[in-house]
Structure formats: C-alpha cells, structure tokens
Motif scaffolding. Sequence first.
Motif, PDB file in Angstrom:
ATOM      1  N   ARG A 132     176.826  46.642  30.566  1.00 36.61           N
ATOM      2  CA  ARG A 132     177.256  45.970  31.704  1.00 36.61           C
ATOM      3  C   ARG A 132     178.612  45.698  32.441  1.00 36.61           C
ATOM      4  O   ARG A 132     178.862  43.891  31.495  1.00 36.61           O
TER       5      ARG A 132
ATOM      6  N   SER B 139     168.768  55.266  29.132  1.00 40.48           N
ATOM      7  CA  SER B 139     169.481  54.183  29.450  1.00 40.48           C
ATOM      8  C   SER B 139     169.503  54.039  27.700  1.00 40.48           C
ATOM      9  O   SER B 139     170.234  53.288  27.608  1.00 40.48           O
TER      10      SER B 139
ATOM     11  N   GLY C 136     178.119  52.568  29.514  1.00 44.55           N
ATOM     12  CA  GLY C 136     178.255  51.214  30.404  1.00 44.55           C
ATOM     13  C   GLY C 136     178.543  51.928  31.942  1.00 44.55           C
ATOM     14  O   GLY C 136     179.385  53.076  31.957  1.00 44.55           O
ATOM     15  N   MET C 137     178.248  50.829  32.383  1.00 41.77           N
ATOM     16  CA  MET C 137     178.561  51.065  34.144  1.00 41.77           C
ATOM     17  C   MET C 137     179.235  49.455  34.977  1.00 41.77           C
ATOM     18  O   MET C 137     178.869  48.345  33.988  1.00 41.77           O
ATOM     19  N   SER C 138     179.729  50.229  35.698  1.00 48.28           N
ATOM     20  CA  SER C 138     180.651  49.049  36.573  1.00 48.28           C
ATOM     21  C   SER C 138     179.771  47.772  37.726  1.00 48.28           C
ATOM     22  O   SER C 138     178.023  49.085  37.551  1.00 48.28           O
ATOM     23  N   GLN C 139     179.398  46.588  37.986  1.00 47.38           N
ATOM     24  CA  GLN C 139     178.774  47.039  39.509  1.00 47.38           C
ATOM     25  C   GLN C 139     178.692  47.920  40.405  1.00 47.38           C
ATOM     26  O   GLN C 139     177.583  48.338  41.252  1.00 47.38           O
TER      27      GLN C 139
ATOM     28  N   GLN D 117     177.208  50.477  39.009  1.00 46.56           N
ATOM     29  CA  GLN D 117     175.078  50.716  38.761  1.00 46.56           C
ATOM     30  C   GLN D 117     174.426  50.988  40.049  1.00 46.56           C
ATOM     31  O   GLN D 117     173.401  51.826  40.148  1.00 46.56           O
TER      32      GLN D 117
END
Lengths: 403, 403
Positions: free
Chosen positions: A402, A359, A337-340, A343
């Motif tokens: 996301r 991914s 997972g990733m935050s902005q 990213q």
Amino acid sequence: MKAVGVVVEYNPFHNGHFYHISQSKSKTQADVVIAVMSGQFLQRGEPALVSKYHRTKMALMNGVDLVIELPYVYSTAHATLFAEGAIQLLDAIGCKSFAFGSEEGSISPFLNTFDLIHKQNEHYNSLIKQYVTTGISYPQSLFKAYEELRQKESAKTIDLSQPNNILGYHYIEAAKRLNLAIEPITIPRIQAGFHEDINPDSSIASATGIRKAIAENDSIENIKQFVPQHTFNELESWMEHYHTFISWEKFWPYLKYAILRNTPQQLSQYADVNEGIEFALIKAAKRSNSFNELMNAIKSKRYTWTRLQRMVTHIYTGITKEALHQFTNPTYIRLLGMSQNGQAYLSQHKKEFSLPLISRVASTKDDAMLSLDVHATDMYALGVELATGQKIATDYQTPPIRM
Amino acid sequence: MKAVGVVVEYNPFHNGHFYHISQSKSKTQADVVIAVMSGQFLQRGEPALVSKYHRTKMALMNGVDLVIELPYVYSTAHATLFAEGAIQLLDAIGCKSFAFGSEEGSISPFLNTFDLIHKQNEHYNSLIKQYVTTGISYPQSLFKAYEELRQKESAKTIDLSQPNNILGYHYIEAAKRLNLAIEPITIPRIQAGFHEDINPDSSIASATGIRKAIAENDSIENIKQFVPQHTFNELESWMEHYHTFISWEKFWPYLKYAILRNTPQQLSQYADVNEGIEFALIKAAKRSNSFNELMNAIKSKRYTWTRLQRMVTHIYTGITKEALHQFTNPTYIRLLGMSQNGQAYLSQHKKEFSLPLISRVASTKDDAMLSLDVHATDMYALGVELATGQKIATDYQTPPIRM
C-alpha cells in the motif's frame, strides 16, 4: 472512476515507462492506471532483475494505482498467449481502455492490419505455408506473407518488423478474438536509439539497455539519468540488502543441476522442451561453466535465444507441459499493490470484476493457476538465496503493498 | 592366484580396516584382497567424505589389490539388497571366500543362526506378525521374534543387536540364498569403544567417529592416530585441493531445490519416497535452513535417520523407483583400481569371471545399471563443485587407478 490499463514488466521501471503512464492517463482522461505486471519470470524467459514486490513499489511510486500480477502461465508464454492473459485481466478488472507504446504511434493502422489479416486469413495462411516450404523459419515466413498481403492494401497498416508494434498487434488481436469491449490506445514510443546500448546524452533508454549497463559492473551508477528517482532509490535499497542483481548467471548452478539431474525423457516433460532439444541441452550443460556458455552452445536459427530462455525457465521452475497447458482463461486477479487512489477504485468497482480478486494468497483456496505463481515465486526465492545468501519474501508472506 | 573378498565403504580407510585386510589375508592364505566398495553414495544414504577415486587410492596404498565398485543400485539399498549385490560381485570376480568383521568373531554361530531362522521360517514369521500387532516397529518385532526363537536353540547363535553381526548375517544369507560357493570368514572386530566418539588413548576408532571428528572443525588434525599414514596423506591432498570434506550439509542447497522444485506427486516417483512422506518432506524443506534441520523435522520412529537419508539420496540424484527397481542381478564388474598384484590376478583369471569386466566407462556400451552409477557420480561432482568451486573427475574421464 475510469481506469486505463497497461501491460508491463518494469524490469526496471524507467523514464520511458513514466512517460507512457502519464500519456496513457491524459489521453484517456482516466482516473486510475492499472498495470498488469509479469511476476518473477518474464516474457523473454528470464528471472527479473529484482523481485515483483520491489517492481510493484517502483510502479506505485511512479504513478501506477493498481498493480496486478500476470500469472506465470501467461508471463512466460509466446506473444499470443501473453497478450491474451494480460488483456483479459485488464478487462476483468474493469479497464475501459488499455494503452500500449508502439513505434507506429497511432491506432488506426493497427486496426487496419487486424482487418486485413482476418479478412484474408486463408490467403495469408497459404502464403505462410509457401514461404515455410522454401526453408526459412516460421516467424520469417509470417513476416514475408504479411508484407505481401500488405502491398495490395490501400489503408495504412503497421510495420511488423518493429518489436512494440508486434506486441501491440497481439493485444488488439486478443481483445478482438475474445470479443472484449476494452478499447485499444497507443502512445508513440520515444525512441531509445537504434541499438540496445544506453546513450549518455539522453534521459530515455530501453530496459534492455539499462539492464546491460547494470550487468556490466553489477551496479546502478551508470543508469541514474534513465530512471526516476524512486526507481533509483528502490534499486539502491535492493542492492544494499542483496548485494547483487538477479540474472540467469546467478541461477546457473541450480539450472545446471536441474538439467543434469534429469534423463532426456524426464527433461522432455517440462513445458516448451520439444523436438529432441533435451539431448542437446544435457550435452551442452555438461560442458558449460556459465549460463552464457550454455545458451551459445545450443542457440541456432531454429532455437532462438528467447525460445531457449523460456524453455530453461520451465526446467528451472520444474513446471511441466501438463501443468502449464491445463488452462483456458485467467482464474483470478492477483493484487500486488495499490495507491490510495487504487484502493478507492477497488472499493467502488470490485463488485463489477468478472474474476475473483486475490489480496492474500495465504487466505485463498487452492487455485491451480495461482499455485504455479506461488511455486515460481518460491523457485525465484531459492535462486536469490543461493546467489546472495539472503532470504526473500514469498507469496504466502506478502500482503499487497500500500502506498 | 587365490582371492579373498571384502565389502567396504572406506569412508575413510582407517586402522581397523587395515587390521581387517591383513587378518583376512592371513586367515585365508589368499594371494590377493579384492574390495567391493560403494561409490559416491553410501549405504546409510549419504555422500562420501571424499570421492570414490580417492577412497580407491587409500585402499590400494593400504594393501587392497583390486577395488571394484558396488553399483548405486546396491550401495544405497537396505542391508539385504546391499549384501546380495556385494557378495554376488565378489563371487563373480572369482573370490574363494569373503571376510567380514563382526562383534561375534567366529563363523559357526552365524551359520547356526541362518539354519535356525530358515528351518523355522514359518514360526519365525508368525512371531514377527504377532509382535507387529502389539504396535512396535518392524525391525523391533524382527529382533524380538529372533530372540524368542533363539532361546529354544542349543547351538550357539549370534547377537543380532550388534550392527556388524547384522551385516555379516546378511552376507551369509545372500550367499546361501543365491547358492554361491564363496565361503564366509569372519574377523573379530577390534572394539572402537561403546559410543561413536573417538578415544584419544586408542589407535582404533569407527569410521563414524572419525567422520565426526573431521566434521567438528572440517579438518583432519584430530584423526592422525586412527588412520594409516597413506590415508592421512590422501585426505590432506583432498583438503588442499577442495578445502572442505563432503557431507550432506555441503549438498544442502541442491537438495532443498530438488525437494521444492517438485510437486508432491512428482516427488513420490523417486526411489524410497513412499507412504505420503513427500508432503512432510516438502513442508519441512520449506522451513529448514540446513540438512540437519530438515532431518530433525521429519525423523520419527517410523522414518529413521538412515531410511530418510536413503530417500533424499534418490531425490538428490533424481533416480526414480522405475529406474532403480528394474534390476535383478549385477550386470558388470566395474574396476576402480588395482595394485600390480591385482593386475596379475586379472590377467590370470579374467576369463573365469561370470560378469563382464569394465575398465573404462567411456568405451563401454550402454548398460542401464552402469548409467545410474555414472549419473550418481555426476550428481556428486555437481555438489562438490557447488561446495568447493572445484571440478571433480567423472566416470567418463577416469581410468582405473594403478598403484
């Protein structure tokens, strides 16, 4: 962008974790926090309370920018291997530093301990051998040898009877041994109290204490004060869908079947099943009506609870010695997972990563280490389905979260 | 005392079986009827509706004097091996004859068929080869070759498209091949109707039809007219205790877990898993939510329902090719139950038996074939426990039933 790494399980994410992240970020002036997180099965050899996707969401909502998965090979291993995998991955994804919580709280005693042990390695090993011959266990001998070494040392060294100091020491040792440039940082741990029970007058509790409070009546009503609101919401939404939290007891019918379906000889092919314990395991499984009964029937000085749990993890997932011990280093960075912000970090730095970034499992070519993660995730999903009647996402179906 | 043998599964015992026993006894003037009965897993590769102990009780209450267990090695095997094990055991326990039900109904056509095939063996085999090369399946080629052979024969031969004729032929072939003195007798089968459904105007139905009627609403209300009162009572008492009858669907969670826990390579070590079917099996298990879905996803011309069921039986019990194929002959006579008459037979004749008689598993020295029976019984018990929450007796706990 500058990244600091943390090694986590988030089982579940609590206020202490939140404190650790904010301290790690401010102390290192990092732009992003990257967590390498264990998947469905954890270092103490148990299935996670809720799935890695739910735990990833908790992490992202509480300030982590990137969550990458610590492969099963490392996440269910003893501390040395666990640390080696975790620190290598944080280094591979470009972290300039990693931060761990410790009882000690400052980094130089860790480095002194490392120097002491490695300069006096021969003496240290002969001391360990001496203690082992007196009949005490290997970990105890190790500890006594270290205490003896330490007495003659003037520089401040760490107390290796403290669990987070031990883990921290293994991170540092891994980084040094592998000659990695990543810099160790330690954050003083806010004490959760001497024992593992939650303290109603505090906002900090250990994950063990929180899990215990959840297990007592299979509900989260007593833990609200110890976890961020986002964690609470995520646990609540798990509960609405699955109606129970995951523990070994929930997987017990499958584990019992997996143990008894095998002959002792077949059982001994699974990872960590050594020294004839397979006979005791089969005998105990026949008589046991719960996971707790099984564990109490076979635990001993020699076979600690954690060691036995790791063993049954591999029996449960069906992962053999041959499959687990074929690797020397992590082979990929698996993005959960990733935050902005995370990213942005990926876009800017991914060309510098020393391992391929994965991914989507579904579009990845065969990788032996990844296939074990996918398999363990499938086995966790089967257990959840048995316990709850509900399906749970598998790796092939799940793109990175996301936020 | 003179004994006649019968080969049975009694899944469940019905009026047709009752008729068969009384006919066998009167036709042979035997003093005792000895049944060699399949254990928890049956020839079509499925778990029995109720346990072997319950089925033993049904047999004893309906006129059988001794019930001995057909070992797992034979009870889950193709017809040739199944017949070989069964007839050898009946011979070993001193039966002068064995009686089987057949569509044909008289014995000489069976003997003529045996003579025909064995005198013209080379020609027969070359015919089979010819048919196989035309692209039809092996069993079909066999049948067509036999039909061709048969046309030129003046003596009356049997119709090998009839299921009970086929099984009967295998019994006779086994007795002849093994050069046993035991004499074959056949009882004309009372037709249960062309299809497998029960006929409300009859008192005779096939076991398949009866099981289907039971499965429809998991109750015995529609089968009363087809089974003796003792069977009905025994099924009723099972239902009171276990609340459901056993079928593959009840064992489905364990079977799915057993399939998916393995790699294709590991799966291929189990008995009957051949020719790469392991890949299709894993793929299908992943997508299936029931046993029926799994079977429909993999069945084909090549892999018939029965062949697949035998395969998953071995996967479910975890019995490997290596374990299953190490034997040449039965190694014991396992007593499941006896009437007073049967007990008298044992006292009088047991010194003449050509194999050791096992009354109590718990006091028996290790026997590799028996250990598979004990193991399969344990695996059946685990499945029953999963499906019903109730424990069921295992071989170590169960002395022979006396009636």
